[in-house]
Design a protein around this motif. Structure first.
Motif, short mmCIF file in Angstrom:
data_model
loop_
_atom_site.label_atom_id
_atom_site.label_comp_id
_atom_site.label_asym_id
_atom_site.label_seq_id
_atom_site.Cartn_x
_atom_site.Cartn_y
_atom_site.Cartn_z
N PHE A 1 0.84 -1.21 0.00
CA PHE A 1 0.00 0.00 0.00
C PHE A 1 0.87 1.26 0.00
O PHE A 1 0.61 2.22 -0.74
N LEU A 2 1.94 1.27 0.82
CA LEU A 2 2.85 2.42 0.85
C LEU A 2 3.57 2.59 -0.49
O LEU A 2 3.78 3.71 -0.95
N ALA A 3 3.96 1.46 -1.10
CA ALA A 3 4.61 1.53 -2.41
C ALA A 3 3.66 2.12 -3.44
O ALA A 3 4.05 2.93 -4.29
N MET A 4 2.39 1.73 -3.37
CA MET A 4 1.39 2.27 -4.29
C MET A 4 1.26 3.78 -4.11
O MET A 4 1.24 4.54 -5.09
N LEU A 5 1.19 4.24 -2.85
CA LEU A 5 1.08 5.68 -2.60
C LEU A 5 2.30 6.43 -3.13
O LEU A 5 2.18 7.52 -3.69
N THR A 6 3.48 5.84 -2.94
CA THR A 6 4.71 6.48 -3.42
C THR A 6 4.66 6.69 -4.93
O THR A 6 4.96 7.77 -5.45
N LEU A 7 4.27 5.64 -5.65
CA LEU A 7 4.20 5.73 -7.10
C LEU A 7 3.14 6.72 -7.57
O LEU A 7 3.34 7.45 -8.54
N LEU A 8 2.02 6.75 -6.87
CA LEU A 8 0.97 7.71 -7.24
C LEU A 8 1.42 9.15 -7.02
O LEU A 8 1.14 10.03 -7.84
N MET A 9 2.15 9.38 -5.93
CA MET A 9 2.65 10.73 -5.66
C MET A 9 3.68 11.16 -6.70
O MET A 9 3.69 12.30 -7.16
N ILE A 10 4.55 10.22 -7.09
CA ILE A 10 5.53 10.53 -8.13
C ILE A 10 4.82 10.80 -9.45
O ILE A 10 5.15 11.75 -10.18
N GLY A 11 3.81 9.99 -9.77
CA GLY A 11 3.05 10.21 -11.00
C GLY A 11 2.32 11.54 -10.99
O GLY A 11 2.19 12.20 -12.02
N PHE A 12 1.84 11.96 -9.80
CA PHE A 12 1.15 13.24 -9.67
C PHE A 12 2.08 14.42 -9.98
O PHE A 12 1.63 15.47 -10.43
N ALA A 13 3.39 14.23 -9.76
CA ALA A 13 4.38 15.28 -10.06
C ALA A 13 4.75 15.31 -11.54
O ALA A 13 5.60 16.08 -11.95
N ARG A 14 4.12 14.46 -12.35
CA ARG A 14 4.29 14.43 -13.81
C ARG A 14 5.75 14.19 -14.22
O ARG A 14 6.41 15.06 -14.79
N PRO A 15 6.28 13.01 -13.94
CA PRO A 15 7.64 12.69 -14.40
C PRO A 15 7.71 12.70 -15.92
O PRO A 15 6.74 12.35 -16.60
N ALA A 16 8.86 13.12 -16.45
CA ALA A 16 9.03 13.20 -17.91
C ALA A 16 10.43 12.75 -18.27
O ALA A 16 11.38 12.92 -17.50
N THR A 17 10.56 12.18 -19.44
CA THR A 17 11.86 11.78 -19.95
C THR A 17 12.15 12.53 -21.25
O THR A 17 11.23 12.93 -21.96
N GLY A 18 13.43 12.72 -21.53
CA GLY A 18 13.83 13.42 -22.75
C GLY A 18 13.68 12.52 -23.97
O GLY A 18 14.12 11.37 -23.98
N VAL A 19 13.04 13.05 -24.99
CA VAL A 19 12.83 12.32 -26.24
C VAL A 19 13.43 13.14 -27.39
O VAL A 19 13.19 14.34 -27.49
N LYS A 20 14.22 12.49 -28.24
CA LYS A 20 14.82 13.19 -29.37
C LYS A 20 13.82 13.30 -30.51
O LYS A 20 13.27 12.30 -30.97
N VAL A 21 13.61 14.54 -30.96
CA VAL A 21 12.67 14.81 -32.04
C VAL A 21 13.43 15.46 -33.20
O VAL A 21 14.19 16.42 -32.99
#
Length: 315
Positions: A61-81
């Motif tokens: 349950f704590l792991a789930m909350l951690t991932l949801l909080m990180i997702g809420f901060a909108r993680p992004a990765t660099g993509v070459k265009v």
């Protein structure tokens, strides 16, 4: 990885507090258990079974909350265009010193052949223009995606007196600014490739060209053609035309370009690799929060499944 809404990461600070509350409740549970003096009743309240099981669902349950909080901060990765407006200007020295045959069949013919191969190998997304320079510099092919037009313009080049390397750079910069209607206000990413034997004998100085290139944020890569032993026959007199590699090296290094020598057969591929890495793509940050949310859902299912299987209840 970066975050498009990093301010939301403060929610992660709540997790240690939640964990501390959970640990405190476990100690209180143990305290309640030891109050019972009736051993049979105590066995019913706190049966002897693997104690770790009751922590699994909480951990998931704590792991789930951690991932949801990180997702809420909108993680992004660099993509070459790919950059569709990327422009390469090829400047070819047509001064009389390029007649020297210390580079077979001559410096001039070798430079034209190298320029043709270089243009032909450029990816289709690059625009390419051609500048020739001797006593002055001329835009012989405006930047275009038409490779054949750029290559054909090289066959029209004619040798002339003096060498204006500085003017070649200024004309190439002007060619970049003529790419399209918005190039003057919003210049495309660009690179200049200058093929020469290295002496600047007229026009604006190499130092002025360096300043202009740096101001425009356009690197100049140079390819030196010739050896210290080159000679040409001009009006019946044999004249020594040693290649000036230092001038070309200074021009390249001072503008964040690369300096090469045509004696190396692999130079053109190296020039393209350098240009491709700087002009071929731009980096965009794309939201990948769905990945974290998806994994969080898996943890939620795992937490619920283990709790139901072991304790017949949801966490």
């Amino acid at each position: 990885m970066t975050f498009l809404s990093p301010g939301r990461l403060w929610l992660l600070a709540l997790l240690p507090a939640l964990l501390a509350v959970y640990v405190l409740l476990q100690y209180r549970r143990r305290g309640y258990a030891v109050r019972f003096t009736n051993l049979a009743l105590l066995d019913q309240v706190a049966p002897r079974r693997p104690g770790w099981r009751r922590h699994v669902a909480a951990a998931l349950f704590l792991a789930m909350l951690t991932l949801l909080m990180i997702g809420f901060a909108r993680p992004a990765t660099g993509v070459k265009v790919p950059r569709d407006r990327a422009t390469v200007m090829v400047a070819v020295d047509v001064s009389l010193s390029m007649m020297a045959k210390d580079v077979a069949p001559s410096r001039f013919d070798a430079a034209k052949a190298a320029a043709k191969k270089f243009i032909g190998d450029l990816p289709a997304r690059f625009n390419v223009g051609v500048v020739s320079f001797a006593g002055n510099a001329n835009l012989v092919a405006a930047p275009t995606a038409d490779r054949q037009a750029a290559i054909a313009s090289l066959d029209t080049l004619v040798l002339a007196k003096r060498t204006a390397i500085g003017e070649a750079v200024f004309t190439s910069l002007q060619g970049v600014r003529s790419l399209d209607g918005q190039a003057a206000q919003d210049p495309p990413p660009a690179h200049i490739v200058l093929l020469s034997d290295g002496d600047n004998t007229t026009g604006r100085s190499v130092a002025e060209a360096i300043d202009a290139s740096r101001a425009a944020h356009i690197p100049v890569s140079t390819i030196a053609f010739g050896t210290p032993y080159g000679t040409v026959d001009i009006e019946g007199e044999t004249t020594s035309v040693s290649v000036n590699k230092q001038t070309l090296r200074d021009l390249a290094q001072s503008t964040d370009g690369k300096a090469y020598e045509a004696a190396d057969a692999g130079q053109l591929s190296q020039v393209y690799a350098h240009i491709g890495s700087s002009l071929g793509y731009r980096t965009e940050h794309r939201d990948v929060s769905s990945r974290f949310i998806g994994i969080a859902l898996l943890f939620a299912l795992a937490a619920g499944g283990t709790s139901l299987a072991w304790f017949s209840r949801l966490p």
